[in-house]
Design a protein around this motif. Structure first.
Motif, short mmCIF file in Angstrom:
data_model
loop_
_atom_site.label_atom_id
_atom_site.label_comp_id
_atom_site.label_asym_id
_atom_site.label_seq_id
_atom_site.Cartn_x
_atom_site.Cartn_y
_atom_site.Cartn_z
N PHE A 1 0.78 -1.23 0.00
CA PHE A 1 0.00 0.00 0.00
C PHE A 1 0.81 1.29 0.00
O PHE A 1 0.38 2.26 -0.60
CB PHE A 1 -0.94 0.03 1.21
CG PHE A 1 -1.87 -1.14 1.29
CD1 PHE A 1 -2.65 -1.49 0.21
CD2 PHE A 1 -1.95 -1.92 2.44
CE1 PHE A 1 -3.51 -2.58 0.27
CE2 PHE A 1 -2.80 -3.00 2.51
CZ PHE A 1 -3.58 -3.33 1.42
N TYR A 2 1.94 1.32 0.69
CA TYR A 2 2.60 2.61 0.88
C TYR A 2 3.13 3.15 -0.45
O TYR A 2 3.98 2.54 -1.10
CB TYR A 2 3.76 2.49 1.87
CG TYR A 2 4.31 3.84 2.28
CD1 TYR A 2 3.63 4.63 3.21
CD2 TYR A 2 5.47 4.35 1.71
CE1 TYR A 2 4.10 5.87 3.58
CE2 TYR A 2 5.95 5.59 2.08
CZ TYR A 2 5.27 6.35 3.01
OH TYR A 2 5.73 7.58 3.36
N GLY A 3 2.60 4.29 -0.85
CA GLY A 3 2.99 4.90 -2.11
C GLY A 3 2.50 4.16 -3.33
O GLY A 3 2.99 4.41 -4.45
N GLN A 4 1.53 3.25 -3.16
CA GLN A 4 1.04 2.42 -4.26
C GLN A 4 -0.47 2.62 -4.42
O GLN A 4 -1.16 2.95 -3.45
CB GLN A 4 1.33 0.94 -4.01
CG GLN A 4 2.80 0.62 -3.78
CD GLN A 4 3.64 0.82 -5.02
OE1 GLN A 4 3.13 0.85 -6.14
NE2 GLN A 4 4.95 0.94 -4.84
N PRO A 5 -0.99 2.39 -5.62
CA PRO A 5 -2.45 2.46 -5.79
C PRO A 5 -3.13 1.28 -5.11
O PRO A 5 -2.55 0.21 -4.97
CB PRO A 5 -2.61 2.41 -7.32
CG PRO A 5 -1.39 1.71 -7.81
CD PRO A 5 -0.29 2.10 -6.88
N ALA A 6 -4.35 1.49 -4.69
CA ALA A 6 -5.12 0.45 -4.01
C ALA A 6 -6.00 -0.26 -5.02
O ALA A 6 -6.71 0.37 -5.80
CB ALA A 6 -5.97 1.05 -2.89
N GLY A 7 -5.96 -1.56 -5.00
CA GLY A 7 -6.79 -2.37 -5.90
C GLY A 7 -6.97 -3.76 -5.30
O GLY A 7 -7.43 -3.92 -4.17
N ILE A 8 -6.57 -4.78 -6.06
CA ILE A 8 -6.72 -6.16 -5.60
C ILE A 8 -5.89 -6.41 -4.34
O ILE A 8 -6.15 -7.36 -3.60
CB ILE A 8 -6.30 -7.12 -6.73
CG1 ILE A 8 -6.69 -8.56 -6.40
CG2 ILE A 8 -4.80 -7.02 -7.00
CD1 ILE A 8 -8.18 -8.77 -6.28
N THR A 9 -4.91 -5.53 -4.09
CA THR A 9 -4.07 -5.70 -2.90
C THR A 9 -4.87 -5.60 -1.60
O THR A 9 -4.50 -6.23 -0.61
CB THR A 9 -2.96 -4.63 -2.89
OG1 THR A 9 -3.55 -3.34 -3.10
CG2 THR A 9 -1.95 -4.88 -4.00
N VAL A 10 -5.95 -4.84 -1.59
CA VAL A 10 -6.76 -4.73 -0.38
C VAL A 10 -7.42 -6.08 -0.07
O VAL A 10 -7.47 -6.53 1.08
CB VAL A 10 -7.82 -3.63 -0.53
CG1 VAL A 10 -8.62 -3.45 0.75
CG2 VAL A 10 -7.18 -2.31 -0.91
N PHE A 11 -7.90 -6.75 -1.10
CA PHE A 11 -8.49 -8.09 -0.93
C PHE A 11 -7.43 -9.08 -0.45
O PHE A 11 -7.68 -9.87 0.47
CB PHE A 11 -9.10 -8.55 -2.25
CG PHE A 11 -9.58 -9.98 -2.23
CD1 PHE A 11 -10.78 -10.32 -1.63
CD2 PHE A 11 -8.81 -10.99 -2.80
CE1 PHE A 11 -11.22 -11.64 -1.60
CE2 PHE A 11 -9.24 -12.30 -2.77
CZ PHE A 11 -10.44 -12.62 -2.17
N LEU A 12 -6.24 -9.04 -1.05
CA LEU A 12 -5.17 -9.96 -0.66
C LEU A 12 -4.76 -9.73 0.80
O LEU A 12 -4.53 -10.68 1.55
CB LEU A 12 -3.97 -9.77 -1.58
CG LEU A 12 -4.19 -10.12 -3.06
CD1 LEU A 12 -2.94 -9.83 -3.87
CD2 LEU A 12 -4.59 -11.58 -3.21
#
Length: 511
Positions: free
Chosen positions: A28-39
């Motif tokens: 997340f830090y400095g990155q766009p939020a997407g499928i990473t929130v689910f992971l």
């Protein structure tokens, strides 16, 4: 033995929390939020299971991860404040159930969730202080000022000797020159440290789900119930007694009947309005006040027909309440129709969609009041039923692309597309984001040569490819993937590139 087990439990949770913080930093830090929130939600759920291995012995344990997956599923569709809220609630229920602290009844669970989420920012600090007390009980030495002072002289003299050796030995001097203290200090980001602390405090609330103890302390501090009231008639018995409620219901039904008749004549019957008053103005004047009226009516019904009271057993009063609540439901439906007429003239916005949903929930709540009275259910049952309705509505809304819905409606009902209504507010539609691209493209394709010469339209043609390029640049990373964006990218790829004539500079949304 219990103290040792508690200390081990803290250490295990702190280790899991540190690993989750490292993962959150990577995702997340400095990155766009997407499928990473689910992971991240899946990994956090796995960590919660690891903290409560005994819960796996339950024969119906598979129901919990299945319900959790349903709560995390909206994050795959799209990451939004609503889908994140649904996921947080699902994770909180999952953590409480594995810890064996989840109560029965939707109303009680809702109260637990509110307390858990309110106490979450402070839980880690409180548990850390408690962990220090446990460490002292085990005989571990805690840091004292004297322990720090013992190292002051050795470190100071050691630094002096090192500086002298550097001056005397070129090799040591070269080694020291390679250490750039300023560069090391610049790498310490205060914002990143704050991010780590926030993530650690957040995940700790799930790794060790505990409810604050102040509620129980308040209940113990509250004095016992007062003695039974005297049988003497009081002013409250007269003002809010059975006779007063009966007369109030008769008056209220008559007033609401007049309002219902007017709406039936003007909104459904098509009767001509007075001079100078349009249907849009008539609709706008009453859309929101009528909902407030219905809410006040619901409060009166709940107060007047308390379970077990004399008024709730009177058949005449119950009949008048049924009639009045039905009139309130009709009133809310009338408010929805008023808002629909207003939207038909002045287009659709986020607030107007929220008003539609809110009015629907009010109507459902009124219907549940009738069910509670007819079935002689408790107030807790009514609260649980309303919470279930609200939860189902919010969960369904997390899958709806409201930006695309607004854009499609406004484009399809605009003056340019239908020949009637109001002109399309192009820049508002553009401000809705990438979800409005298909609607804007349909609007662009529909315009003829006359409109194409308009400077504002040429400006739209100029900014449309720029917006698409910015959107593709943000999504050019696996972290930003979502099912909704994947579908939109497929549409954009099929459509191909747009013409980009030399026009004025792009217009910023909101100007």
């Amino acid at each position: 033995m219990r103290t040792m087990s508690l200390a081990t439990s803290y250490c295990r949770r702190i280790g899991a929390g540190v690993l989750l913080v490292a993962l959150a930093d990577f995702l997340f830090y400095g990155q766009p939020a997407g499928i990473t929130v689910f992971l991240f939600g899946i990994v956090l759920a796995g960590a919660v299971v690891a903290m409560h291995p005994a819960a796996l012995s339950d024969g119906r344990v598979w129901l919990r991860p299945l319900a959790l997956f349903a709560g995390l599923l909206p994050l795959i569709e799209n990451v939004s404040p609503l889908s994140v809220l649904v996921a947080i609630v699902a994770l909180a229920v999952f953590a409480l159930s594995l810890a064996g602290r989840l109560r029965t009844g939707l109303a009680r669970i809702a109260g637990q969730l509110c307390l858990l989420l309110l106490a979450a920012p402070f839980r880690f600090a409180r548990d850390f202080l408690r962990w220090r007390k446990v460490a002292r009980r085990l005989g571990r030495r805690h840091v004292r000022l004297a322990a720090i002072a013992v190292w002051a002289m050795p470190l100071t003299l050691g630094a002096v000797f090192l500086a002298l050796f550097g001056a005397a030995n070129p090799i040591i001097e070269h080694w020291l020159s390679l250490i750039d203290l300023y560069a090391l200090l610049e790498r310490i980001e205060v914002g990143r440290l704050i991010f780590w602390l926030i993530v650690l405090a957040g995940v700790w609330a799930f790794l060790r789900p505990r409810l604050p103890g102040f509620v129980a302390r308040i209940r113990r501090a509250v004095p016992a119930a007062p003695a039974a009231r005297s049988t003497r008639t009081t002013a409250e018995d007269v003002i809010f007694g059975k006779a007063a409620i009966l007369r109030a219901l008769i008056v209220f039904n008559a007033l609401f009947a007049v309002q219902t008749a007017l709406d039936a004549a003007y909104l459904w019957g098509g009767a001509a309005l007075p001079d100078g008053l349009t249907y849009a103005a008539y609709a706008h004047r009453g859309a929101y006040p009528l909902v407030v009226t219905a809410l006040l009516a619901a409060g009166f019904v709940l107060a007047a027909l308390r379970p077990g009271s004399d008024t709730s057993r009177d058949p005449l009063i119950r009949g008048l309440v049924y009639l009045w609540v039905v009139q309130n439901i009709v009133l809310v439906i009338s408010s929805i129709l008023r808002l629909d007429l207003y939207v038909g003239v002045y287009a659709l916005t986020y607030l107007r969609i929220a008003a539609f949903i809110w009015m629907g929930l009010v109507a459902a709540g009124l219907a549940l009041i009738i069910a509670r009275i007819a079935l002689t259910k408790s107030s807790e049952w009514l609260l649980s039923a309303n919470l279930l309705t609200l939860s189902a509505t919010l969960y369904a809304c997390s899958y709806i692309n409201f930006a695309a819905l607004i854009a499609n409606y406004n484009v399809d009902h605009s003056l340019e597309m239908t020949g009637q209504g109001v002109p399309l507010d192009v820049w508002y539609v553009r401000s809705l984001g990438a979800s409005a691209f298909p609607a804007l493209d349909r609007f662009i394709d529909h315009q003829g040569p006359t409109t194409a010469a308009d400077p504002a339209f040429r400006q739209l043609l100029g900014v449309r490819p720029v917006d698409e390029g910015c959107y593709r640049a943000v999504l050019d990373h696996w972290r930003a993937w979502s099912f909704r964006d994947w579908r939109l990218l497929r549409y954009l790829d099929k459509r191909g590139s747009l013409a980009n004539p030399a026009v004025t500079q792009p217009y910023a949304p909101g100007h």
